[in-house]
Design an enzyme around this catalytic site. Structure first.
Site, short mmCIF file in Angstrom:
data_model
loop_
_atom_site.label_atom_id
_atom_site.label_comp_id
_atom_site.label_asym_id
_atom_site.label_seq_id
_atom_site.Cartn_x
_atom_site.Cartn_y
_atom_site.Cartn_z
N ARG A 22 6.17 13.10 9.03
CA ARG A 22 4.75 13.34 8.76
C ARG A 22 4.45 14.76 9.20
O ARG A 22 4.62 15.11 10.36
CB ARG A 22 3.87 12.36 9.54
CG ARG A 22 2.42 12.82 9.61
CD ARG A 22 1.49 11.79 10.17
NE ARG A 22 1.36 10.66 9.27
CZ ARG A 22 0.42 9.73 9.39
NH1 ARG A 22 -0.47 9.79 10.37
NH2 ARG A 22 0.35 8.73 8.53
N ASP A 80 -11.54 6.98 1.83
CA ASP A 80 -10.77 7.58 2.92
C ASP A 80 -11.71 8.54 3.66
O ASP A 80 -12.80 8.86 3.17
CB ASP A 80 -9.54 8.31 2.34
CG ASP A 80 -8.63 8.89 3.42
OD1 ASP A 80 -8.71 8.45 4.59
OD2 ASP A 80 -7.82 9.79 3.09
N HIS A 112 0.62 10.73 0.26
CA HIS A 112 0.89 9.67 1.25
C HIS A 112 1.49 8.46 0.51
O HIS A 112 0.85 7.42 0.35
CB HIS A 112 -0.41 9.28 1.96
CG HIS A 112 -0.22 8.52 3.23
ND1 HIS A 112 1.02 8.20 3.74
CD2 HIS A 112 -1.13 8.01 4.11
CE1 HIS A 112 0.86 7.53 4.88
NE2 HIS A 112 -0.43 7.39 5.13
N GLN A 159 1.74 4.72 2.03
CA GLN A 159 0.46 4.03 2.07
C GLN A 159 0.15 3.41 0.71
O GLN A 159 -0.25 2.24 0.62
CB GLN A 159 -0.66 5.01 2.47
CG GLN A 159 -2.03 4.37 2.51
CD GLN A 159 -2.17 3.36 3.64
OE1 GLN A 159 -1.85 3.67 4.78
NE2 GLN A 159 -2.61 2.15 3.32
N ARG A 213 2.03 -2.18 5.31
CA ARG A 213 2.82 -0.96 5.58
C ARG A 213 4.17 -1.38 6.16
O ARG A 213 5.21 -0.83 5.80
CB ARG A 213 2.09 -0.06 6.59
CG ARG A 213 0.79 0.57 6.09
CD ARG A 213 1.03 1.62 5.04
NE ARG A 213 1.91 2.69 5.48
CZ ARG A 213 1.52 3.76 6.19
NH1 ARG A 213 0.26 3.93 6.51
NH2 ARG A 213 2.40 4.69 6.55
N CYS A 218 -7.19 3.31 3.73
CA CYS A 218 -5.88 3.49 4.37
C CYS A 218 -5.97 3.40 5.89
O CYS A 218 -4.98 3.10 6.55
CB CYS A 218 -5.26 4.81 3.95
SG CYS A 218 -6.33 6.23 4.29
#
Ligand code: CP
Ligand code: NVA
Length: 310
Positions: free
Chosen positions: A108, A230, A135, A138, A298, A270
């Site tokens: 990340r 988000d 991402h 996700q 996840r 998310c």
């Protein structure tokens, strides 16, 4: 495992075939069932995943670490200060060295190009755990969650309300790949990147679905099966938070907005959520909200990805 994905990277959903996406979902379902019934599934016995984090994380770190452990392997966590990377060592040399010790790398970081380069120089699979651009883990978990809830993906409509950020980009890649309609409403100046929209439009055309980039959140949410949002300021944009809060205020997901969606719409995020900004409690905690199911998935989906590629 019907499709051989050993050695592949997961940098973007755009790099996966539709068959590979569904293979990930099939393996996710199997591994989730095995975890629930307590059946061992130590598919990565003795393997080590290096996990590099240049940004904070709750879900990604813990789900990867728990996931590799459940698969019989071992996860090693590094934050940016632990490594020479970005200080006295470049991406090329880091990739070469880590490939001599590890069986996979999850990273990340800020720059998407760094992840692309890491994957290019590493001889082991590299998984994108979020960049400023994308991402993918996700969104794979999100699509798997929708599939669990609705038993299909193709033909559903997802409305994404808010910043044209990494989540918007991966949702464009993911929805268009599986033939879901996607409508995105963002303030001007915060729309998703043109190249990603164009790529999604091409995929959508092939799959017979639609991509819409709109100004009006009400129009985007109209008849939606899924309403997604988000944060307005992502990690690294903290200094812009005050200015963004003003510009994004009309893009809050609240009861007035979701009444335009289907009655049985699903609310997704998310996480982490900034409650009171992009979404209000009344929506995040409503019966339509599946935010904790998507967070849980996840774990299962990333275990499938690791088991398939490592
Ligand atoms: N959704 C997500 O990636 O959460 P974290 O930042 O906590 O990993
Ligand atoms: N857009 C958010 C997603 C967090 C999972 C960020 O990049 O901070």
């Amino acid at each position: 495992m019907a499709i051989n994905m050993k050695g592949k990277d997961l940098i973007s959903i755009a790099d996966l075939t539709l068959e590979e996406v569904y293979e990930i979902f099939d393996v996710s379902k199997t591994l989730k069932e095995k975890l629930y019934t307590g059946e061992p599934h130590r598919l990565l016995e003795g393997k080590t995943l290096g996990m590099i984090f240049a940004k904070p994380s709750t879900r990604t770190r813990i789900s990867f670490e728990a996931g590799i452990y459940q698969l019989g392997g071992y996860g090693m966590y590094f934050n940016q200060n632990d490594l020479q990377l970005g200080k006295s060592e470049n991406v090329h040399d880091t990739a070469k060295v880590l490939s001599r010790y590890l069986n996979g790398i999850m990273i990340r970081t800020f720059s998407h190009q760094d992840v692309v380069d890491l994957a290019k120089y590493a001889s082991i699979p590299v998984i994108n755990g979020l960049t400023d651009l994308l991402h993918p883990c996700q969104v794979l978990a999100d699509l798997f969650t929708i599939l669990e809830k609705r038993r299909r993906l193709q033909g559903l409509k997802l409305a994404y309300i808010g910043d044209g950020n990494n989540m918007a980009h991966s949702l464009l890649n993911g929805c268009s790949k599986v033939g879901m309609d996607i409508s995105i409403a963002s303030p001007s100046g915060y729309k998703p990147l043109k190249e990603i929209v164009e790529h999604a439009e091409k995929n959508a055309k092939y799959m017979g679905s639609k991509v819409e980039i709109l100004d009006d959140p009400v129009a985007a949410v109209k008849n939606a099966d899924i309403v997604y949002t988000d944060v307005w300021a992502s990690m690294g944009q903290e200094k812009e938070a005050v200015e963004r809060k003003k510009k994004f205020a009309p893009f809050q997901v609240n009861p007035g907005l979701v009444k335009n969606a289907k009655d049985d719409y699903l609310f997704m995020h998310c996480l982490p959520a900034h409650r009171g900004d992009e979404v209000v409690d009344e929506i995040a905690d409503s019966p339509n909200s599946i935010i904790f199911d998507e967070a849980e998935n996840r774990l299962h989906v990333q275990k499938a990805v690791m088991a398939l590629i490592m």
